[in-house]
Design a protein around this motif. Structure first.
Motif, mmCIF file in Angstrom:
data_model
loop_
_atom_site.group_PDB
_atom_site.id
_atom_site.type_symbol
_atom_site.label_atom_id
_atom_site.label_comp_id
_atom_site.label_asym_id
_atom_site.label_seq_id
_atom_site.Cartn_x
_atom_site.Cartn_y
_atom_site.Cartn_z
ATOM 1 N N CYS A 66 0.810 -1.227 0.000
ATOM 2 C CA CYS A 66 0.000 0.000 0.000
ATOM 3 C C CYS A 66 0.841 1.275 0.000
ATOM 4 O O CYS A 66 0.291 2.377 0.024
ATOM 5 C CB CYS A 66 -0.914 0.008 1.231
ATOM 6 S SG CYS A 66 -2.194 -1.262 1.210
ATOM 7 N N ASN A 104 -7.070 10.352 3.882
ATOM 8 C CA ASN A 104 -8.399 9.792 3.635
ATOM 9 C C ASN A 104 -8.438 8.992 2.337
ATOM 10 O O ASN A 104 -9.096 7.941 2.265
ATOM 11 C CB ASN A 104 -9.460 10.880 3.638
ATOM 12 C CG ASN A 104 -9.721 11.402 5.035
ATOM 13 O OD1 ASN A 104 -9.506 10.707 6.020
ATOM 14 N ND2 ASN A 104 -10.172 12.635 5.126
ATOM 15 N N TYR A 161 -5.958 7.320 1.098
ATOM 16 C CA TYR A 161 -5.294 6.059 1.453
ATOM 17 C C TYR A 161 -6.245 5.155 2.230
ATOM 18 O O TYR A 161 -6.405 3.975 1.914
ATOM 19 C CB TYR A 161 -4.031 6.349 2.272
ATOM 20 C CG TYR A 161 -3.524 5.157 3.032
ATOM 21 C CD1 TYR A 161 -2.870 4.115 2.383
ATOM 22 C CD2 TYR A 161 -3.711 5.065 4.406
ATOM 23 C CE1 TYR A 161 -2.423 3.010 3.096
ATOM 24 C CE2 TYR A 161 -3.259 3.972 5.119
ATOM 25 C CZ TYR A 161 -2.613 2.943 4.459
ATOM 26 O OH TYR A 161 -2.173 1.848 5.157
ATOM 27 N N LEU A 162 -6.886 5.702 3.258
ATOM 28 C CA LEU A 162 -7.768 4.892 4.103
ATOM 29 C C LEU A 162 -8.923 4.290 3.316
ATOM 30 O O LEU A 162 -9.362 3.172 3.608
ATOM 31 C CB LEU A 162 -8.296 5.736 5.266
ATOM 32 C CG LEU A 162 -7.261 6.204 6.286
ATOM 33 C CD1 LEU A 162 -7.902 7.148 7.295
ATOM 34 C CD2 LEU A 162 -6.590 5.029 6.985
ATOM 35 N N ASP A 163 -9.426 5.015 2.314
ATOM 36 C CA ASP A 163 -10.573 4.565 1.533
ATOM 37 C C ASP A 163 -10.194 3.795 0.270
ATOM 38 O O ASP A 163 -11.073 3.278 -0.429
ATOM 39 C CB ASP A 163 -11.446 5.757 1.138
ATOM 40 C CG ASP A 163 -12.076 6.435 2.358
ATOM 41 O OD1 ASP A 163 -12.240 5.768 3.399
ATOM 42 O OD2 ASP A 163 -12.384 7.640 2.259
ATOM 43 N N HIS A 164 -8.907 3.730 -0.041
ATOM 44 C CA HIS A 164 -8.476 3.080 -1.282
ATOM 45 C C HIS A 164 -8.807 1.583 -1.240
ATOM 46 O O HIS A 164 -8.604 0.923 -0.219
ATOM 47 C CB HIS A 164 -6.975 3.289 -1.491
ATOM 48 C CG HIS A 164 -6.532 2.927 -2.858
ATOM 49 N ND1 HIS A 164 -6.299 1.628 -3.241
ATOM 50 C CD2 HIS A 164 -6.289 3.695 -3.941
ATOM 51 C CE1 HIS A 164 -5.919 1.601 -4.506
ATOM 52 N NE2 HIS A 164 -5.905 2.850 -4.952
ATOM 53 N N PRO A 165 -9.316 1.027 -2.344
ATOM 54 C CA PRO A 165 -9.696 -0.390 -2.359
ATOM 55 C C PRO A 165 -8.573 -1.357 -1.966
ATOM 56 O O PRO A 165 -8.830 -2.384 -1.323
ATOM 57 C CB PRO A 165 -10.129 -0.628 -3.810
ATOM 58 C CG PRO A 165 -10.524 0.715 -4.319
ATOM 59 C CD PRO A 165 -9.658 1.700 -3.591
ATOM 60 N N GLU A 166 -7.338 -1.052 -2.315
ATOM 61 C CA GLU A 166 -6.224 -1.933 -1.933
ATOM 62 C C GLU A 166 -6.012 -1.928 -0.421
ATOM 63 O O GLU A 166 -5.672 -2.955 0.167
ATOM 64 C CB GLU A 166 -4.948 -1.543 -2.661
ATOM 65 C CG GLU A 166 -4.992 -1.876 -4.142
ATOM 66 C CD GLU A 166 -3.694 -1.549 -4.847
ATOM 67 O OE1 GLU A 166 -2.613 -1.931 -4.356
ATOM 68 O OE2 GLU A 166 -3.772 -0.890 -5.908
ATOM 69 N N HIS A 167 -6.191 -0.771 0.213
ATOM 70 C CA HIS A 167 -6.071 -0.698 1.669
ATOM 71 C C HIS A 167 -7.259 -1.390 2.330
ATOM 72 O O HIS A 167 -7.096 -2.172 3.265
ATOM 73 C CB HIS A 167 -5.972 0.757 2.125
ATOM 74 C CG HIS A 167 -5.925 0.908 3.608
ATOM 75 N ND1 HIS A 167 -7.007 1.353 4.329
ATOM 76 C CD2 HIS A 167 -4.958 0.644 4.512
ATOM 77 C CE1 HIS A 167 -6.701 1.368 5.611
ATOM 78 N NE2 HIS A 167 -5.463 0.938 5.753
ATOM 79 N N VAL A 168 -8.439 -1.122 1.839
ATOM 80 C CA VAL A 168 -9.646 -1.733 2.398
ATOM 81 C C VAL A 168 -9.570 -3.259 2.296
ATOM 82 O O VAL A 168 -9.996 -3.972 3.206
ATOM 83 C CB VAL A 168 -10.905 -1.173 1.690
ATOM 84 C CG1 VAL A 168 -12.155 -1.922 2.111
ATOM 85 C CG2 VAL A 168 -11.048 0.330 1.988
ATOM 86 N N ALA A 169 -8.972 -3.775 1.221
ATOM 87 C CA ALA A 169 -8.903 -5.216 0.991
ATOM 88 C C ALA A 169 -8.049 -5.957 2.022
ATOM 89 O O ALA A 169 -8.272 -7.146 2.267
ATOM 90 C CB ALA A 169 -8.377 -5.493 -0.419
ATOM 91 N N LYS A 193 -7.811 -5.117 5.248
ATOM 92 C CA LYS A 193 -8.364 -4.967 6.594
ATOM 93 C C LYS A 193 -8.945 -6.256 7.183
ATOM 94 O O LYS A 193 -8.746 -6.517 8.380
ATOM 95 C CB LYS A 193 -9.410 -3.860 6.617
ATOM 96 C CG LYS A 193 -8.824 -2.473 6.549
ATOM 97 C CD LYS A 193 -9.934 -1.433 6.611
ATOM 98 C CE LYS A 193 -9.395 -0.051 6.786
ATOM 99 N NZ LYS A 193 -10.481 0.927 6.980
#
Length: 100
Positions: free
Chosen positions: A33, A71, A73-81, A83
């Motif tokens: 990320c 924000n 970064y926090l909402d990016h699909p790669e970061h969300v994936a 979690k």
């Protein structure tokens, strides 16, 4: 500039692996990320090192140009994936964001 620091203490065993293996996988996921959005100034995921004091297993030290970049970064699909995996292996999480 906005700093985003997160620390995780991991479970002894989770997701079919021990703490050490999960820490290595988690670091690799976080490292993936490091460049996903513009505005990331610094992004460093580190594991507790033998022989040095540590009360947590994994730390993320990151710097962003501002709240919009954080924000994104926090909402990016790669970061969300990543979690769900981190949520499954973590025992504790601490976070602090601050402006400098």
């Amino acid at each position: 500039m906005l700093k985003h620091i997160v620390m995780w203490k991991l479970k002894d065993h989770a997701e079919g692996a021990d703490r050490a293996a999960n820490a290595i996988k988690m670091k690799a996921l976080l490292d993936g990320c490091a460049t996903i959005v513009p505005g990331i100034v610094k992004f460093e995921a580190v594991l507790a090192q033998p022989g040095l004091e540590a009360t947590y297993d994994v730390v993320l030290y990151s710097e962003f140009t501002g709240e919009d970049a954080l924000n994104a970064y926090l909402d990016h699909p790669e970061h969300v994936a990543i979690k769900p995996f981190i949520g499954a292996i973590r025992l504790e999480r601490q976070c602090m964001d601050y402006e400098v």
